[in-house]
Structure formats: C-alpha cells, structure tokens
Design a protein around this motif. Sequence first.
Motif, PDB file in Angstrom:
ATOM      1  N   PRO A  83       0.833  -1.206   0.000  1.00  0.00           N
ATOM      2  CA  PRO A  83       0.000   0.000   0.000  1.00  0.00           C
ATOM      3  C   PRO A  83       0.870   1.259   0.000  1.00  0.00           C
ATOM      4  O   PRO A  83       2.023   1.233   0.438  1.00  0.00           O
ATOM      5  N   ALA A  84       0.321   2.345  -0.498  1.00  0.00           N
ATOM      6  CA  ALA A  84       1.030   3.627  -0.531  1.00  0.00           C
ATOM      7  C   ALA A  84       1.270   4.115   0.883  1.00  0.00           C
ATOM      8  O   ALA A  84       0.409   4.023   1.753  1.00  0.00           O
ATOM      9  N   ARG A  85       2.476   4.639   1.098  1.00  0.00           N
ATOM     10  CA  ARG A  85       2.871   5.182   2.397  1.00  0.00           C
ATOM     11  C   ARG A  85       3.071   6.686   2.277  1.00  0.00           C
ATOM     12  O   ARG A  85       3.030   7.254   1.187  1.00  0.00           O
ATOM     13  N   GLY A  86       3.350   7.305   3.396  1.00  0.00           N
ATOM     14  CA  GLY A  86       3.555   8.752   3.422  1.00  0.00           C
ATOM     15  C   GLY A  86       4.674   9.212   2.515  1.00  0.00           C
ATOM     16  O   GLY A  86       4.557  10.233   1.839  1.00  0.00           O
ATOM     17  N   THR A  87       5.777   8.466   2.480  1.00  0.00           N
ATOM     18  CA  THR A  87       6.896   8.874   1.628  1.00  0.00           C
ATOM     19  C   THR A  87       6.562   8.733   0.145  1.00  0.00           C
ATOM     20  O   THR A  87       7.089   9.486  -0.673  1.00  0.00           O
ATOM     21  N   ASP A  88       5.668   7.799  -0.199  1.00  0.00           N
ATOM     22  CA  ASP A  88       5.212   7.698  -1.587  1.00  0.00           C
ATOM     23  C   ASP A  88       4.438   8.960  -1.971  1.00  0.00           C
ATOM     24  O   ASP A  88       4.625   9.516  -3.053  1.00  0.00           O
ATOM     25  N   LEU A  89       3.568   9.400  -1.070  1.00  0.00           N
ATOM     26  CA  LEU A  89       2.787  10.609  -1.335  1.00  0.00           C
ATOM     27  C   LEU A  89       3.682  11.840  -1.377  1.00  0.00           C
ATOM     28  O   LEU A  89       3.524  12.698  -2.251  1.00  0.00           O
ATOM     29  N   LEU A  90       4.646  11.924  -0.478  1.00  0.00           N
ATOM     30  CA  LEU A  90       5.554  13.066  -0.492  1.00  0.00           C
ATOM     31  C   LEU A  90       6.304  13.130  -1.823  1.00  0.00           C
ATOM     32  O   LEU A  90       6.409  14.203  -2.430  1.00  0.00           O
ATOM     33  N   ALA A  91       6.823  12.006  -2.290  1.00  0.00           N
ATOM     34  CA  ALA A  91       7.538  11.981  -3.572  1.00  0.00           C
ATOM     35  C   ALA A  91       6.620  12.408  -4.711  1.00  0.00           C
ATOM     36  O   ALA A  91       7.025  13.169  -5.598  1.00  0.00           O
ATOM     37  N   ALA A  92       5.386  11.953  -4.678  1.00  0.00           N
ATOM     38  CA  ALA A  92       4.432  12.305  -5.732  1.00  0.00           C
ATOM     39  C   ALA A  92       4.107  13.802  -5.706  1.00  0.00           C
ATOM     40  O   ALA A  92       3.974  14.437  -6.753  1.00  0.00           O
ATOM     41  N   ILE A  93       4.004  14.360  -4.524  1.00  0.00           N
ATOM     42  CA  ILE A  93       3.741  15.800  -4.390  1.00  0.00           C
ATOM     43  C   ILE A  93       4.914  16.603  -4.933  1.00  0.00           C
ATOM     44  O   ILE A  93       4.743  17.579  -5.661  1.00  0.00           O
ATOM     45  N   LEU A  94       6.123  16.176  -4.586  1.00  0.00           N
ATOM     46  CA  LEU A  94       7.321  16.910  -4.987  1.00  0.00           C
ATOM     47  C   LEU A  94       7.615  16.797  -6.478  1.00  0.00           C
ATOM     48  O   LEU A  94       8.400  17.583  -7.012  1.00  0.00           O
ATOM     49  N   ALA A  95       6.998  15.841  -7.147  1.00  0.00           N
ATOM     50  CA  ALA A  95       7.272  15.617  -8.559  1.00  0.00           C
ATOM     51  C   ALA A  95       6.781  16.751  -9.455  1.00  0.00           C
ATOM     52  O   ALA A  95       7.278  16.903 -10.566  1.00  0.00           O
ATOM     53  N   ASP A  96       5.835  17.542  -8.977  1.00  0.00           N
ATOM     54  CA  ASP A  96       5.321  18.648  -9.790  1.00  0.00           C
ATOM     55  C   ASP A  96       5.768  19.971  -9.192  1.00  0.00           C
ATOM     56  O   ASP A  96       5.326  20.347  -8.109  1.00  0.00           O
ATOM     57  N   PRO A  97       6.643  20.697  -9.881  1.00  0.00           N
ATOM     58  CA  PRO A  97       7.151  21.953  -9.320  1.00  0.00           C
ATOM     59  C   PRO A  97       6.078  23.029  -9.145  1.00  0.00           C
ATOM     60  O   PRO A  97       6.319  24.018  -8.456  1.00  0.00           O
ATOM     61  N   GLN A  98       4.891  22.842  -9.730  1.00  0.00           N
ATOM     62  CA  GLN A  98       3.812  23.816  -9.586  1.00  0.00           C
ATOM     63  C   GLN A  98       2.958  23.578  -8.345  1.00  0.00           C
ATOM     64  O   GLN A  98       2.053  24.364  -8.061  1.00  0.00           O
ATOM     65  N   ALA A  99       3.234  22.507  -7.611  1.00  0.00           N
ATOM     66  CA  ALA A  99       2.444  22.180  -6.422  1.00  0.00           C
ATOM     67  C   ALA A  99       2.630  23.235  -5.336  1.00  0.00           C
ATOM     68  O   ALA A  99       3.729  23.745  -5.130  1.00  0.00           O
ATOM     69  N   ARG A 100       1.559  23.555  -4.654  1.00  0.00           N
ATOM     70  CA  ARG A 100       1.629  24.531  -3.562  1.00  0.00           C
ATOM     71  C   ARG A 100       2.579  24.056  -2.470  1.00  0.00           C
ATOM     72  O   ARG A 100       3.282  24.856  -1.863  1.00  0.00           O
ATOM     73  N   ALA A 101       2.601  22.768  -2.229  1.00  0.00           N
ATOM     74  CA  ALA A 101       3.504  22.233  -1.213  1.00  0.00           C
ATOM     75  C   ALA A 101       4.956  22.498  -1.577  1.00  0.00           C
ATOM     76  O   ALA A 101       5.776  22.788  -0.701  1.00  0.00           O
ATOM     77  N   VAL A 102       5.289  22.428  -2.850  1.00  0.00           N
ATOM     78  CA  VAL A 102       6.653  22.701  -3.304  1.00  0.00           C
ATOM     79  C   VAL A 102       6.998  24.163  -3.053  1.00  0.00           C
ATOM     80  O   VAL A 102       8.095  24.492  -2.589  1.00  0.00           O
ATOM     81  N   GLU A 103       6.050  25.051  -3.316  1.00  0.00           N
ATOM     82  CA  GLU A 103       6.271  26.472  -3.056  1.00  0.00           C
ATOM     83  C   GLU A 103       6.498  26.730  -1.572  1.00  0.00           C
ATOM     84  O   GLU A 103       7.400  27.491  -1.193  1.00  0.00           O
ATOM     85  N   VAL A 104       5.716  26.087  -0.722  1.00  0.00           N
ATOM     86  CA  VAL A 104       5.856  26.293   0.718  1.00  0.00           C
ATOM     87  C   VAL A 104       7.202  25.752   1.204  1.00  0.00           C
ATOM     88  O   VAL A 104       7.880  26.396   2.008  1.00  0.00           O
ATOM     89  N   LEU A 105       7.610  24.582   0.706  1.00  0.00           N
ATOM     90  CA  LEU A 105       8.925  24.040   1.060  1.00  0.00           C
ATOM     91  C   LEU A 105      10.030  25.021   0.685  1.00  0.00           C
ATOM     92  O   LEU A 105      10.921  25.302   1.488  1.00  0.00           O
TER      93      LEU A 105
END
Length: 182
Positions: free
Chosen positions: A131-153
């Motif tokens: 099953p998908a874990r937190g680090t899988d989701l984090l990697a998926a979020i970071l994969a798109d430079p337009q993500a708001r999470a990437v901007e906040v980081l």
Amino acid sequence: MQSRIPRQSALEHGTHRADNDAGLSDELASVVGGARRRAVRDGDRQVDTAHLLHSLLESDPETRAVVGDGPQLARLLGYLVQRSIGYGLRWQSGVEDSGSVPVVSGSTGYSPLAAAAMECACVRAAGREGPARGTDLLAAILADPQARAVEVLARAGIDPRAVFARLDDRSGVNQECGEAGR
C-alpha cells in the motif's frame, strides 16, 4: 449557535472518496483524513498538496525524517500553520493546477495536482507491491514543481529537489508518474 466550521458535502462522504483511498496504508489514509479536515476547517473547496504536506508532517515520522529537522522544519510548519489562518487566502479562490491535468470546476475532494499525487503514490507503492505510504505521497507531491507544497517548502528554505532525491535514495524505487521527477 451555528458552527463556524463548514460541513463536508455528501459527495465528500460517499464512494468518490473511498475510491480515491483504495491502495493506501492505514497510516496514509489517516493522513488523508487529516488533510480533508484541514481543508474544511480552512474553508477551502478542495484538498491541495499543501494540506497533504501539512498532514504528512504532523502524522508521519518517516516523512519528517526525510524532509529534515531543526529550524527549517520549524519554519516549514510555521508557514503551513500561517497558511491555515490566512497565509493561503490568495489560494482559496483558485484551484491548484499545473496545467498538465484538466481542471474540473466546482468539484469537491482533491485539487487536480493532489488527485494526481494520490494516484502517483499508489503507482510508486505498486513497485514495492504494497500500500502507498507517506513517503510515496511526499515523492508524488514533490514531482510537480507547480504544487503549492513545493512552493511552501522552498519558502521555508528546503530544496524540494533535494528532498525528492533523498526519497528515491531511501526507497530504491525510482518510479515516475506522468511528468513526475522533473
């Protein structure tokens, strides 16, 4: 006295949500639930990648370890808390979208980028046959430079590309989803 916290629509409680949560570990399903509650509390129409990141950092020790610790993590959490009390007001009227995923107007649930990240997390987990874990989701979020999470980081002084590289080094799985890994 009427509650100031908006209620989730019936759609958000129905099968649409259950379908999106298939293939998640129990821990990650809890993280997603926390992100949904945060979005509702913040008055946002959709769960975006910043909601997911905030919930991951609060709930998943492995994610926190990959992101880092010390002053940068404290600054990151500070930005995410500020966002929930007004920092993100400029984002509330728009849908988080990088242009690579069609926008569904008036929808509830996930922003297009958050939905794509959820799907990508499951693809990454399939490489491990689990099953998908937190680090899988984090990697998926970071994969798109337009993500708001990437901007906040980035605003917190944390290099999203360096975090992504640490995730791939840790997992040994370099799965890409769509345009992931840019």
